[in-house]
Design a protein around this motif. Structure first.
Motif, PDB file in Angstrom:
ATOM      1  N   TYR A 129      92.802  57.851   1.653  1.00 31.33           N
ATOM      2  CA  TYR A 129      92.749  56.242   1.160  1.00 31.33           C
ATOM      3  C   TYR A 129      93.832  56.002  -0.092  1.00 31.33           C
ATOM      4  CZ  TYR A 129      91.926  51.597  -0.474  1.00 31.33           C
ATOM      5  OH  TYR A 129      92.067  50.412  -0.737  1.00 31.33           O
ATOM      6  N   ALA A 130      93.485  56.901  -1.153  1.00 36.25           N
ATOM      7  CA  ALA A 130      94.149  56.984  -2.452  1.00 36.25           C
ATOM      8  C   ALA A 130      95.757  56.943  -2.057  1.00 36.25           C
ATOM      9  CB  ALA A 130      93.915  57.961  -3.110  1.00 36.25           C
ATOM     10  N   GLU A 131      96.166  58.117  -1.218  1.00 35.92           N
ATOM     11  CA  GLU A 131      97.532  58.496  -0.877  1.00 35.92           C
ATOM     12  C   GLU A 131      98.203  57.241  -0.065  1.00 35.92           C
ATOM     13  OE1 GLU A 131     100.033  61.574   2.007  1.00 35.92           O
ATOM     14  OE2 GLU A 131      98.325  62.309   0.791  1.00 35.92           O
ATOM     15  N   SER A 132      97.476  56.524   0.793  1.00 33.04           N
ATOM     16  CA  SER A 132      97.872  55.461   1.420  1.00 33.04           C
ATOM     17  C   SER A 132      98.180  54.203   0.619  1.00 33.04           C
ATOM     18  CB  SER A 132      96.981  55.195   2.703  1.00 33.04           C
ATOM     19  OG  SER A 132      97.332  53.968   3.246  1.00 33.04           O
ATOM     20  N   THR A 133      97.157  53.898  -0.410  1.00 26.48           N
ATOM     21  CA  THR A 133      97.156  52.935  -1.225  1.00 26.48           C
ATOM     22  C   THR A 133      98.423  53.096  -2.123  1.00 26.48           C
ATOM     23  OG1 THR A 133      94.889  52.420  -0.902  1.00 26.48           O
ATOM     24  CG2 THR A 133      95.870  51.487  -2.777  1.00 26.48           C
ATOM     25  N   VAL A 134      98.557  54.251  -2.412  1.00 29.34           N
ATOM     26  CA  VAL A 134      99.579  54.406  -3.567  1.00 29.34           C
ATOM     27  C   VAL A 134     100.627  54.360  -3.137  1.00 29.34           C
ATOM     28  CG1 VAL A 134     100.751  56.472  -4.978  1.00 29.34           C
ATOM     29  CG2 VAL A 134      98.128  55.976  -5.337  1.00 29.34           C
ATOM     30  N   THR A 135     101.112  55.013  -1.983  1.00 24.27           N
ATOM     31  CA  THR A 135     102.322  54.747  -1.110  1.00 24.27           C
ATOM     32  C   THR A 135     102.600  53.068  -0.819  1.00 24.27           C
ATOM     33  OG1 THR A 135     102.122  56.790  -0.049  1.00 24.27           O
ATOM     34  CG2 THR A 135     103.619  55.211   1.239  1.00 24.27           C
ATOM     35  N   SER A 136     101.620  52.352  -0.327  1.00 27.27           N
ATOM     36  CA  SER A 136     101.691  51.173  -0.077  1.00 27.27           C
ATOM     37  C   SER A 136     102.089  50.199  -1.370  1.00 27.27           C
ATOM     38  CB  SER A 136     100.323  50.179   0.493  1.00 27.27           C
ATOM     39  OG  SER A 136     100.389  51.008   1.613  1.00 27.27           O
ATOM     40  N   VAL A 137     101.623  50.407  -2.495  1.00 31.43           N
ATOM     41  CA  VAL A 137     101.771  49.556  -3.529  1.00 31.43           C
ATOM     42  C   VAL A 137     103.201  50.216  -4.244  1.00 31.43           C
ATOM     43  CG1 VAL A 137     101.062  49.460  -5.940  1.00 31.43           C
ATOM     44  CG2 VAL A 137      99.443  49.410  -4.237  1.00 31.43           C
ATOM     45  N   VAL A 138     103.318  51.284  -4.218  1.00 29.48           N
ATOM     46  CA  VAL A 138     104.611  51.919  -4.891  1.00 29.48           C
ATOM     47  C   VAL A 138     105.877  51.213  -3.994  1.00 29.48           C
ATOM     48  CG1 VAL A 138     106.190  53.785  -5.264  1.00 29.48           C
ATOM     49  CG2 VAL A 138     103.914  53.657  -5.970  1.00 29.48           C
ATOM     50  N   ASP A 139     105.628  51.518  -2.644  1.00 30.57           N
ATOM     51  CA  ASP A 139     106.663  51.048  -1.584  1.00 30.57           C
ATOM     52  C   ASP A 139     107.021  49.394  -1.911  1.00 30.57           C
ATOM     53  OD1 ASP A 139     107.170  53.203  -0.233  1.00 30.57           O
ATOM     54  OD2 ASP A 139     106.181  52.915   1.365  1.00 30.57           O
ATOM     55  N   TRP A 140     105.965  48.589  -2.161  1.00 32.83           N
ATOM     56  CA  TRP A 140     106.125  47.253  -2.325  1.00 32.83           C
ATOM     57  C   TRP A 140     106.850  46.903  -3.587  1.00 32.83           C
ATOM     58  CZ3 TRP A 140     104.084  44.119  -6.268  1.00 32.83           C
ATOM     59  CH2 TRP A 140     104.430  42.564  -5.910  1.00 32.83           C
ATOM     60  N   LEU A 141     106.392  47.683  -4.734  1.00 33.09           N
ATOM     61  CA  LEU A 141     107.029  47.476  -6.124  1.00 33.09           C
ATOM     62  C   LEU A 141     108.634  47.728  -6.112  1.00 33.09           C
ATOM     63  CD1 LEU A 141     104.476  48.927  -8.456  1.00 33.09           C
ATOM     64  CD2 LEU A 141     105.071  46.505  -8.325  1.00 33.09           C
ATOM     65  N   VAL A 142     108.765  49.052  -5.497  1.00 35.17           N
ATOM     66  CA  VAL A 142     110.084  49.462  -5.397  1.00 35.17           C
ATOM     67  C   VAL A 142     110.939  48.359  -4.510  1.00 35.17           C
ATOM     68  CG1 VAL A 142     111.930  51.268  -4.758  1.00 35.17           C
ATOM     69  CG2 VAL A 142     109.633  51.725  -5.970  1.00 35.17           C
ATOM     70  N   GLY A 143     110.484  47.959  -3.432  1.00 33.90           N
ATOM     71  CA  GLY A 143     111.062  47.105  -2.466  1.00 33.90           C
ATOM     72  C   GLY A 143     111.514  45.687  -3.268  1.00 33.90           C
ATOM     73  N   SER A 144     110.518  45.288  -3.872  1.00 32.38           N
ATOM     74  CA  SER A 144     110.362  43.931  -4.554  1.00 32.38           C
ATOM     75  C   SER A 144     111.046  43.924  -5.782  1.00 32.38           C
ATOM     76  CB  SER A 144     109.058  43.462  -4.766  1.00 32.38           C
ATOM     77  OG  SER A 144     108.442  43.586  -3.501  1.00 32.38           O
TER      78      SER A 144
END
Length: 134
Positions: A82-97
């Motif tokens: 869960y931690a890995e999935s959440t970090v990936t989602s948040v970082v992808d969103w931040l870098v994309g946005s």
């Protein structure tokens, strides 16, 4: 049966986090067990825990066995997954946005104690990207 979301999305709220931490610690469990654990630390209605666990099941984080008298829940992912999935989602969103501020932040948090292998890997990745641009 609850709808399962194949991809973990979003962050958990405070109560959802407490419930998941409890379920991860207990393994297969019931609403009553989780409520008993959480009620030691805070005033919380049984139905609130029941609703929260049902919501977590609908998000795909818990599976629910309804074959017995008391529904039994178990985590569908480990805490680490869960931690890995959440970090990936948040970082992808931040870098994309917000690519420039996000990447600047990552560089800013590097310091003298950063593992040299990490710095070498970052340099190598940047070099590969620069070569691809040419």
């Amino acid at each position: 049966m609850a709808k399962r979301n194949p991809e973990l999305q979003g962050l958990l709220g405070p109560l959802e986090t407490e419930v998941m931490e409890t379920v991860w610690r207990l393994g297969e469990t019931t609403v009553r067990d989780v409520h008993a654990e959480l009620a030691q630390r805070r005033d919380l209605a049984y139905t609130t825990v029941m609703t929260t666990m049902a919501r977590l099941a609908s998000k795909g984080l818990l599976s629910r066995d309804t074959s017995g008298l008391a529904h039994r829940y178990r985590p569908t992912v480990s805490r680490e997954e869960y931690a890995e999935s959440t970090v990936t989602s948040v970082v992808d969103w931040l870098v994309g946005s917000f690519p420039v501020p996000a990447m600047s932040y990552f560089v800013d948090v590097l310091d003298d104690d950063t593992d040299p292998a990490v710095l070498d890997a970052l340099r190598a990745k940047i070099d590969r990207l620069r070569v691809q641009e040419q």
